[in-house]
Design a protein around this motif. Structure first.
Motif, short mmCIF file in Angstrom:
data_model
loop_
_atom_site.label_atom_id
_atom_site.label_comp_id
_atom_site.label_asym_id
_atom_site.label_seq_id
_atom_site.Cartn_x
_atom_site.Cartn_y
_atom_site.Cartn_z
N ARG A 42 7.63 37.83 24.92
CA ARG A 42 7.84 38.39 23.10
C ARG A 42 7.18 37.48 22.73
NH1 ARG A 42 13.64 36.58 23.44
NH2 ARG A 42 13.97 37.81 25.13
N THR A 43 5.33 37.24 23.00
CA THR A 43 4.54 37.18 22.27
C THR A 43 3.47 38.28 22.17
OG1 THR A 43 3.25 35.18 22.21
CG2 THR A 43 3.06 37.02 23.98
N GLY A 44 2.10 37.52 20.76
CA GLY A 44 1.75 39.61 20.55
C GLY A 44 -0.16 39.32 22.28
N LEU A 45 -0.19 40.36 21.33
CA LEU A 45 -1.50 40.28 22.55
C LEU A 45 -2.28 40.25 21.34
CD1 LEU A 45 -2.84 40.67 25.09
CD2 LEU A 45 -2.40 42.90 25.21
N ASN A 46 -3.41 40.18 21.21
CA ASN A 46 -4.88 40.24 20.57
C ASN A 46 -5.66 41.37 21.58
OD1 ASN A 46 -3.74 39.53 17.88
ND2 ASN A 46 -4.79 37.17 18.95
N ALA A 47 -5.85 42.82 21.41
CA ALA A 47 -6.19 43.31 22.65
C ALA A 47 -7.39 43.87 22.53
CB ALA A 47 -5.37 44.54 23.03
N ASP A 48 -9.01 43.69 23.37
CA ASP A 48 -9.84 44.33 22.67
C ASP A 48 -11.21 43.25 22.34
OD1 ASP A 48 -10.94 45.81 24.78
OD2 ASP A 48 -10.56 47.50 23.60
#
Ligand SMILES: Cc1cc2nc3c(=O)[nH]c(=O)nc-3n(C[C@H](O)[C@H](O)[C@H](O)COP(=O)(O)OP(=O)(O)OC[C@H]3O[C@@H](n4cnc5c(N)ncnc54)[C@H](O)[C@@H]3O)c2cc1C
Length: 340
Positions: free
Chosen positions: A124-130
């Motif tokens: 349940r956390t965020g993901l900074n993708a790429d």
């Protein structure tokens, strides 16, 4: 906003790097992330930990130590021999919940992208993708991830203030793998793995390994754009003479003139060759981000106003169909003269 499974109060001041391996061979991007992770951990006075999953891959921990890791958490199990999301996701989830790192970095490769997305949801956390870059903001003890958006028109700097871990995926080739220090030692922590056959829904029926090319490591890149009009044979000849590889912008890839794995740019590969020769390429932002790390950029374009010339170190105005054959002939002649 939904709270993450652990928060800032419980976090461990550590940067974790997921060490992607295939058949006991570590992906280069893992070394790149360890090197960058070491730099950020040193800045903060934090620990750097590698997370390694596989079957009989403990020897890779030494590689991680030499690349800067203070510790490696190792999950060893026969069902981790070969990536399946059903096996890897619960084991990584369990490890992250055990270590509660502040930062967790993964490569933006097909398997790790799959893993990162599922983990972010479970945690349940965020993901900074790429991400195209990372740095630490020491005041807030926060990681700052750089992500380009809106077709490259915007560079977003993203901080994750309340959710943990601060997760990011980073594309291969963005960071340098650094120098290995063979005398550096670290702590190997074996973690229990509770996996059974019935948990694995995915069966790998057959592995087909294509010849493939890793454009992130080539010393000379000959890139062709729409202006080449599909004549990649000519570029291939030049690449062979110079000990390099060919790459392309998106249009020739979309038109089927060249394999997608050779696409350079935002949705392709980020390369850092010593020399990049860009032929018949206008120089759109989406392409240029893929060659920004090149040592010397040579542009060949019939349009003197081509935006690529703003980035190029050497600008050749002319028809690529005349210039490349002339260059090939000149190189051959020079070599023949020197061998004679
Ligand atoms: C979300 C998104 C992601 C994208 N990702 C990528 C990506 O990863 N990589 C990528 O490359 N693009 C990407 N694109 C597309 C990108 O915006 C450009 O459209 C693309 O890079 C243009 O390719 P090009 O330079 O080959 O073609 P053009 O822009 O059409 O340029 C062709 C150039 O060739 C020159 N030329 C023509 N004939 C000759 C000749 N005979 N001799 C010399 N020069 C000649 C012309 O003057 C012109 O400058 C993306 C776009 C979007 C929206």
């Amino acid at each position: 906003m939904v709270a993450s499974l652990y928060g800032v109060q419980e976090e461990c001041k550590a940067i974790w790097v997921y060490m992607e391996q295939d058949g006991g061979v570590l992906e280069n991007v893992s070394l790149e992330l360890l090197h960058k992770g070491r730099e950020m951990a040193d800045q903060m006075g934090w620990q750097l930990t590698g997370l390694l999953l596989g079957s009989e891959v403990a020897q890779l921990a030494e590689v991680a130590f030499a690349s800067g890791a203070d510790a490696v958490w190792l999950a060893n199990h026969p069902l981790l021999d070969g990536f399946t999301i059903d096996a890897y996701a619960p084991v990584v989830f369990q490890a992250v919940m055990g270590g509660k790192p502040s930062v967790f970095l993964l490569p933006a490769t097909p398997n790790s992208r799959d893993l990162a997305g599922r983990l972010a949801v479970r945690l349940r956390t965020g993901l900074n993708a790429d991400c195209t870059n990372l740095h630490m903001n020491p005041e807030g003890e926060l990681m700052v991830s750089e992500v380009s958006g809106f077709g490259g028109g915007v560079l977003a700097l993203i901080e994750m203030r309340n959710h943990r871990p601060q997760m990011a995926t980073i594309r291969p080739g963005v960071f340098s793998p650094g120098e290995a220090k063979s005398d550096k030692k670290g702590k190997l922590i074996r973690i229990p793995v509770d996996l059974t056959e019935d948990m694995i829904q995915t069966r790998i029926v057959k592995r087909v390994i294509e010849k493939g090319v890793d454009l992130t490591r080539v010393p000379v890149l000959i890139a062709g754009g729409r202006g080449v009009e599909g004549d990649f044979k000519m570029l291939q000849e030049l690449a062979e003479l110079l000990g390099g590889e060919i790459g392309a912008t998106r249009p020739p890839v979309d038109e089927g003139y060249i394999e997608r794995e050779r696409q350079i740019g935002q949705t392709g590969m980020v390369c850092s060759p010593k020399v990049a020769i860009c032929c018949g390429i206008s120089g759109a932002f989406h392409f240029v981000v893929g060659i920004e790390k090149a040592g010397t950029v040579i542009g060949i374009n019939s349009d003197p106003e081509a935006p690529l010339f703003d980035y190029a170190d050497y600008c050749i105005v002319g028809d690529v169909h005349q210039i490349i054959p002339a260059l090939i002939a000149a190189i051959r002649e020079a070599r023949e003269v020197s061998y004679a």
